[in-house]
Design an enzyme around this catalytic site. Sequence first.
Site, PDB file in Angstrom:
ATOM      1  N   ARG A 169       0.834  -1.213   0.000  1.00  0.00           N
ATOM      2  CA  ARG A 169       0.000   0.000   0.000  1.00  0.00           C
ATOM      3  C   ARG A 169       0.868   1.263   0.000  1.00  0.00           C
ATOM      4  O   ARG A 169       0.517   2.268   0.641  1.00  0.00           O
ATOM      5  CB  ARG A 169      -0.930   0.035   1.221  1.00  0.00           C
ATOM      6  CG  ARG A 169      -2.024  -1.005   1.222  1.00  0.00           C
ATOM      7  CD  ARG A 169      -3.057  -0.706   0.127  1.00  0.00           C
ATOM      8  NE  ARG A 169      -4.242  -1.513   0.255  1.00  0.00           N
ATOM      9  CZ  ARG A 169      -4.375  -2.745  -0.266  1.00  0.00           C
ATOM     10  NH1 ARG A 169      -3.385  -3.298  -0.937  1.00  0.00           N
ATOM     11  NH2 ARG A 169      -5.499  -3.410  -0.129  1.00  0.00           N
ATOM     12  N   SER A 242     -10.784  -0.487   2.662  1.00  0.00           N
ATOM     13  CA  SER A 242     -10.062  -0.590   3.937  1.00  0.00           C
ATOM     14  C   SER A 242      -9.661   0.811   4.402  1.00  0.00           C
ATOM     15  O   SER A 242      -8.987   1.528   3.671  1.00  0.00           O
ATOM     16  CB  SER A 242      -8.795  -1.421   3.763  1.00  0.00           C
ATOM     17  OG  SER A 242      -9.107  -2.706   3.277  1.00  0.00           O
ATOM     18  N   GLU A 339      -5.384   4.580   5.664  1.00  0.00           N
ATOM     19  CA  GLU A 339      -4.989   4.294   4.275  1.00  0.00           C
ATOM     20  C   GLU A 339      -5.445   5.358   3.272  1.00  0.00           C
ATOM     21  O   GLU A 339      -4.638   5.803   2.454  1.00  0.00           O
ATOM     22  CB  GLU A 339      -5.525   2.896   3.892  1.00  0.00           C
ATOM     23  CG  GLU A 339      -4.641   2.173   2.916  1.00  0.00           C
ATOM     24  CD  GLU A 339      -4.697   2.794   1.554  1.00  0.00           C
ATOM     25  OE1 GLU A 339      -3.613   3.121   1.013  1.00  0.00           O
ATOM     26  OE2 GLU A 339      -5.786   2.964   1.013  1.00  0.00           O
TER      27      GLU A 339
HETATM   28  N1  EPU Z   1     -10.953 -10.584   9.930  1.00  0.00           N
HETATM   29  C1  EPU Z   1     -11.562 -10.538  11.157  1.00  0.00           C
HETATM   30  N2  EPU Z   1     -12.847 -10.090  11.209  1.00  0.00           N
HETATM   31  C2  EPU Z   1     -13.522  -9.692  10.114  1.00  0.00           C
HETATM   32  C3  EPU Z   1     -12.886  -9.725   8.859  1.00  0.00           C
HETATM   33  C4  EPU Z   1     -11.577 -10.180   8.780  1.00  0.00           C
HETATM   34  O1  EPU Z   1     -10.994 -10.899  12.183  1.00  0.00           O
HETATM   35  O2  EPU Z   1     -14.676  -9.289  10.272  1.00  0.00           O
HETATM   36  C5  EPU Z   1      -9.553 -11.084   9.872  1.00  0.00           C
HETATM   37  C6  EPU Z   1      -9.502 -12.583   9.615  1.00  0.00           C
HETATM   38  O3  EPU Z   1      -8.402 -13.102  10.336  1.00  0.00           O
HETATM   39  C7  EPU Z   1      -9.245 -12.650   8.128  1.00  0.00           C
HETATM   40  C8  EPU Z   1      -8.310 -11.465   7.963  1.00  0.00           C
HETATM   41  O4  EPU Z   1      -8.850 -10.459   8.820  1.00  0.00           O
HETATM   42  O5  EPU Z   1      -8.615 -13.849   7.746  1.00  0.00           O
HETATM   43  C9  EPU Z   1      -8.157 -10.938   6.556  1.00  0.00           C
HETATM   44  O6  EPU Z   1      -9.421 -10.493   6.075  1.00  0.00           O
HETATM   45  P1  EPU Z   1      -9.650 -10.233   4.513  1.00  0.00           P
HETATM   46  O7  EPU Z   1      -9.306 -11.449   3.724  1.00  0.00           O
HETATM   47  O8  EPU Z   1     -11.019  -9.666   4.373  1.00  0.00           O
HETATM   48  O9  EPU Z   1      -8.559  -9.149   4.110  1.00  0.00           O
HETATM   49  P2  EPU Z   1      -8.020  -7.822   4.811  1.00  0.00           P
HETATM   50  O10 EPU Z   1      -6.642  -8.041   5.276  1.00  0.00           O
HETATM   51  O11 EPU Z   1      -8.996  -7.304   5.822  1.00  0.00           O
HETATM   52  C10 EPU Z   1      -6.927  -6.892   2.647  1.00  0.00           C
HETATM   53  C11 EPU Z   1      -6.931  -5.637   1.853  1.00  0.00           C
HETATM   54  C12 EPU Z   1      -8.181  -5.546   1.011  1.00  0.00           C
HETATM   55  C13 EPU Z   1      -8.221  -6.733   0.064  1.00  0.00           C
HETATM   56  C14 EPU Z   1      -8.186  -8.021   0.897  1.00  0.00           C
HETATM   57  C15 EPU Z   1      -8.088  -9.258   0.028  1.00  0.00           C
HETATM   58  C16 EPU Z   1      -5.645  -4.034   3.140  1.00  0.00           C
HETATM   59  C17 EPU Z   1      -5.643  -2.809   3.993  1.00  0.00           C
HETATM   60  N3  EPU Z   1      -6.831  -4.478   2.744  1.00  0.00           N
HETATM   61  O12 EPU Z   1      -8.019  -6.822   3.564  1.00  0.00           O
HETATM   62  O13 EPU Z   1      -8.115  -4.363   0.242  1.00  0.00           O
HETATM   63  O14 EPU Z   1      -9.378  -6.709  -0.739  1.00  0.00           O
HETATM   64  O15 EPU Z   1      -7.034  -8.007   1.769  1.00  0.00           O
HETATM   65  O16 EPU Z   1      -6.801  -9.346  -0.499  1.00  0.00           O
HETATM   66  O17 EPU Z   1      -4.571  -4.582   2.850  1.00  0.00           O
HETATM   67  C18 EPU Z   1      -8.742  -2.051   0.232  1.00  0.00           C
HETATM   68  O18 EPU Z   1      -7.552  -1.771   0.260  1.00  0.00           O
HETATM   69  O19 EPU Z   1      -9.633  -1.166   0.189  1.00  0.00           O
HETATM   70  C19 EPU Z   1      -9.158  -3.440   0.277  1.00  0.00           C
HETATM   71  C20 EPU Z   1     -10.431  -3.806   0.353  1.00  0.00           C
END
Ligand code: EPU
Length: 355
Positions: A169, A242, A339
Amino acid sequence: MGLEPQQQVDLTAANSLALPCRAAQLARCSTLSELRSARHYAVQQRLPLTLLGGATNTLCPPAIDGLVVKIEAPAGDSFSVVEEHSSTVVIEVAAGVSWAQLVTDTVATGLAGLENLALIPGTVGAAPVQNIGAYGVELAERLVELSFYHWQRDSVTTMSAADCQFGYRDSIFKQSLAGRGAIVALRLRLWREPAAHYRSDYPPLAAALAGSELSAAAIAAAVTAIRQSKLPDPAQLPNAGSFFKNPLLPSSQFNALLAAYPVLPHYPAGRPGWHKLPAAWLIEQCGLKGWQRGALATHHRQPLVIVNRGGASLAELLAFADDIRAAVAAKFAVDLEIEPQPCRAAALGGIGDAV
Ligand code: EPU
């Protein structure tokens, strides 16, 4: 031909967080010559210039003085093929093209490489700024080079992916080149289908694709379904995706936290000695999943996303985010970094600009 900006334009519906925002003047630009005219106008009139793409990752203030330049898509196809090789092609895309449209169009043309990045809001020109990434792929891996129009020099330079200093990012456009110019076009390397380089190991994606034959279209469809199942559509429920980056921790801090919370989810950070934590988990553990105050809330399926249910101002949003950061810092001693990017005036080279 002289520039004739619109006066006093309401941008509330034009930013994905629906933050109340008014631009003193607005010029819509889709070509380099239009950008040059906008720069010339701002310099002549001694106006600050603020650049906006799709405003899907932007913190808009109530008023923007001077000239706002909004980058829009030129008429015609979303991309053109500029190099052909045996199994790959290089495509060129103008900055104002919708990223999601580009993914749809490349996949429909039988080109693989962008399918994991389906349905990401925003413009192509904004994609390198935060090095968009999702479901196992980052833009940095697909970018060959880009064209950067430098405000102060009034000239275009070609920058390689290495020049862009991409990180998680992060890029040079958020650092030393912030406010210095406009990305006007990208060149991306893609594979002709069937491709040997599909990326389907991100756990929810692997689960969705289990048993099906891999193709760019199948991956794009699975990514689209996953995103639609947990991320709110900004057109229906204003948000900027995010709101915080997933924090990167050095091993010493990470190990201490893991000892205290053995169930702590974590990922490789892409650099030795560092670990990435899901900010969504940290926020949820603070009891802030679905937390509401006034018009603001963390989303009930993905607490990393802050939604504006109508009328929240930038000040209220930042105060809400600060309270989330304070709760996470108090419980885990981890700093969350916001972000979306603030609006900032460009460095045009006038008196008072830092060089
Ligand atoms: N999780 C929770 N509770 C929730 C949701 C998620 O505890 O309600 C935890 C779980 O451990 C889950 C982990 O968070 O396994 C990861 O969740 P998710 O796969 O939804 O991904 P993220 O890390 O929250 C990142 C990016 C997203 C991207 C997804 C998929 C960032 C800041 N965000 O989210 O990007 O779509 O991975 O690759 O890196 C964005 O930047 O706007 C965005 C949506």
